[in-house]
Write an enzyme that holds these catalytic residues in place. Structure first.
Site, mmCIF file in Angstrom:
data_model
loop_
_atom_site.group_PDB
_atom_site.id
_atom_site.type_symbol
_atom_site.label_atom_id
_atom_site.label_comp_id
_atom_site.label_asym_id
_atom_site.label_seq_id
_atom_site.Cartn_x
_atom_site.Cartn_y
_atom_site.Cartn_z
ATOM 1 N N CYS A 44 -38.554 -36.195 11.526
ATOM 2 C CA CYS A 44 -37.279 -36.145 12.254
ATOM 3 C C CYS A 44 -36.579 -37.497 12.328
ATOM 4 O O CYS A 44 -35.397 -37.545 12.648
ATOM 5 C CB CYS A 44 -37.510 -35.657 13.684
ATOM 6 S SG CYS A 44 -38.156 -33.996 13.827
ATOM 7 N N HIS A 62 -35.054 -32.301 19.620
ATOM 8 C CA HIS A 62 -35.066 -31.296 18.556
ATOM 9 C C HIS A 62 -35.991 -30.178 18.995
ATOM 10 O O HIS A 62 -37.145 -30.418 19.321
ATOM 11 C CB HIS A 62 -35.566 -31.916 17.253
ATOM 12 C CG HIS A 62 -35.848 -30.920 16.184
ATOM 13 N ND1 HIS A 62 -34.924 -29.963 15.805
ATOM 14 C CD2 HIS A 62 -36.946 -30.714 15.431
ATOM 15 C CE1 HIS A 62 -35.457 -29.218 14.852
ATOM 16 N NE2 HIS A 62 -36.683 -29.661 14.609
ATOM 17 N N HIS A 64 -37.262 -25.910 18.411
ATOM 18 C CA HIS A 64 -37.321 -24.710 17.584
ATOM 19 C C HIS A 64 -37.119 -23.503 18.493
ATOM 20 O O HIS A 64 -37.812 -22.501 18.360
ATOM 21 C CB HIS A 64 -38.665 -24.620 16.859
ATOM 22 C CG HIS A 64 -38.822 -25.637 15.780
ATOM 23 N ND1 HIS A 64 -39.822 -25.559 14.847
ATOM 24 C CD2 HIS A 64 -38.126 -26.739 15.466
ATOM 25 C CE1 HIS A 64 -39.739 -26.578 14.009
ATOM 26 N NE2 HIS A 64 -38.709 -27.315 14.375
ATOM 27 N N GLU A 85 -20.054 -20.244 32.256
ATOM 28 C CA GLU A 85 -20.185 -21.357 33.195
ATOM 29 C C GLU A 85 -21.003 -22.520 32.639
ATOM 30 O O GLU A 85 -20.675 -23.681 32.866
ATOM 31 C CB GLU A 85 -20.814 -20.851 34.501
ATOM 32 C CG GLU A 85 -20.846 -21.865 35.604
ATOM 33 C CD GLU A 85 -19.472 -22.288 36.131
ATOM 34 O OE1 GLU A 85 -19.422 -23.308 36.836
ATOM 35 O OE2 GLU A 85 -18.456 -21.626 35.845
ATOM 36 N N HIS A 141 -34.295 -22.585 11.749
ATOM 37 C CA HIS A 141 -35.096 -23.762 12.083
ATOM 38 C C HIS A 141 -35.010 -24.093 13.572
ATOM 39 O O HIS A 141 -36.005 -24.071 14.261
ATOM 40 C CB HIS A 141 -34.618 -24.935 11.223
ATOM 41 C CG HIS A 141 -35.403 -26.194 11.391
ATOM 42 N ND1 HIS A 141 -35.646 -27.048 10.350
ATOM 43 C CD2 HIS A 141 -35.975 -26.766 12.475
ATOM 44 C CE1 HIS A 141 -36.358 -28.082 10.784
ATOM 45 N NE2 HIS A 141 -36.554 -27.934 12.071
#
Length: 189
Positions: A44, A62, A64, A85, A141
């Site tokens: 990443c 990040h 999943h 909202e 992903h």
């Protein structure tokens, strides 16, 4: 605060990952968080670095998230939702403010690649094409979300996840998450 204080990344990241695990965002080998304070390289890292460079982010998350993944299957190039909202929890970098509930939230969707580091080119393109976005969805992903601080990134990740789930449920009911209910009441399209 000492180097080993509660909010030091060495202590904070495991705590946040524990919370994210229980939310179902980081299961198996999926997901991650980066706080700008020195980086241990991972798949990443090039993607986190884009958010740091292009958006001056203080933290990147990040996940999943199953809700995020389902949204990438229901939308083509953009996730769009309005009149919810939780949109108020999303900051737009171009507007330099949080959105109103009645504004359209648009999140770009990029295609997945066999190796996560290979997403950097399409992620960079999405950042250029959507200068206000604080998130990018990756088909089949998950999602990358960034904020000025880890607290802001975490809050926005929670808001995005709620909105992704809401959109999936609305679509199941035949409702369009991008439809402005005010214009529908007035007979506009």
């Amino acid at each position: 605060m000492s180097e080993f204080g509660r909010e030091h990344p060495r202590n904070l990241i495991p705590e946040l990952c524990n919370q994210f695990y229980h939310l179902g965002w980081v299961t198996g080998t999926g997901g991650g968080i980066s706080i700008k304070d020195g980086l241990k390289k991972s798949q990443c890292t090039p993607l986190f670095m884009l958010a740091y460079r292009e958006r001056n982010a203080g933290a990147v998350i990040h996940t999943h998230s199953p809700h995020a993944v389902r949204c990438t299957l229901l939308y083509d190039k953009e996730f769009v939702i309005t009149h919810q909202e939780m949109i108020k929890g999303i900051k737009d970098a171009t507007l330099e403010r949080y959105l109103r509930y009645d504004e359209k939230l648009i999140v770009p969707i990029i295609e997945n690649t066999p190796f996560e580091k290979d997403l950097a080119g399409s992620l960079a393109g999405a950042l250029r094409a959507y200068p206000g976005t604080s998130a990018v969805l990756v088909r089949r992903h998950g999602v990358y979300v960034w904020g000025d601080t880890w607290q802001q990134a975490k809050t926005m990740t929670e808001c995005y996840d709620y909105l992704f789930e809401m959109a999936v449920e609305m679509k199941k009911l035949g409702l369009d998450p991008a439809l402005n209910p005010e214009s529908e009441k007035n007979g506009e399209k």
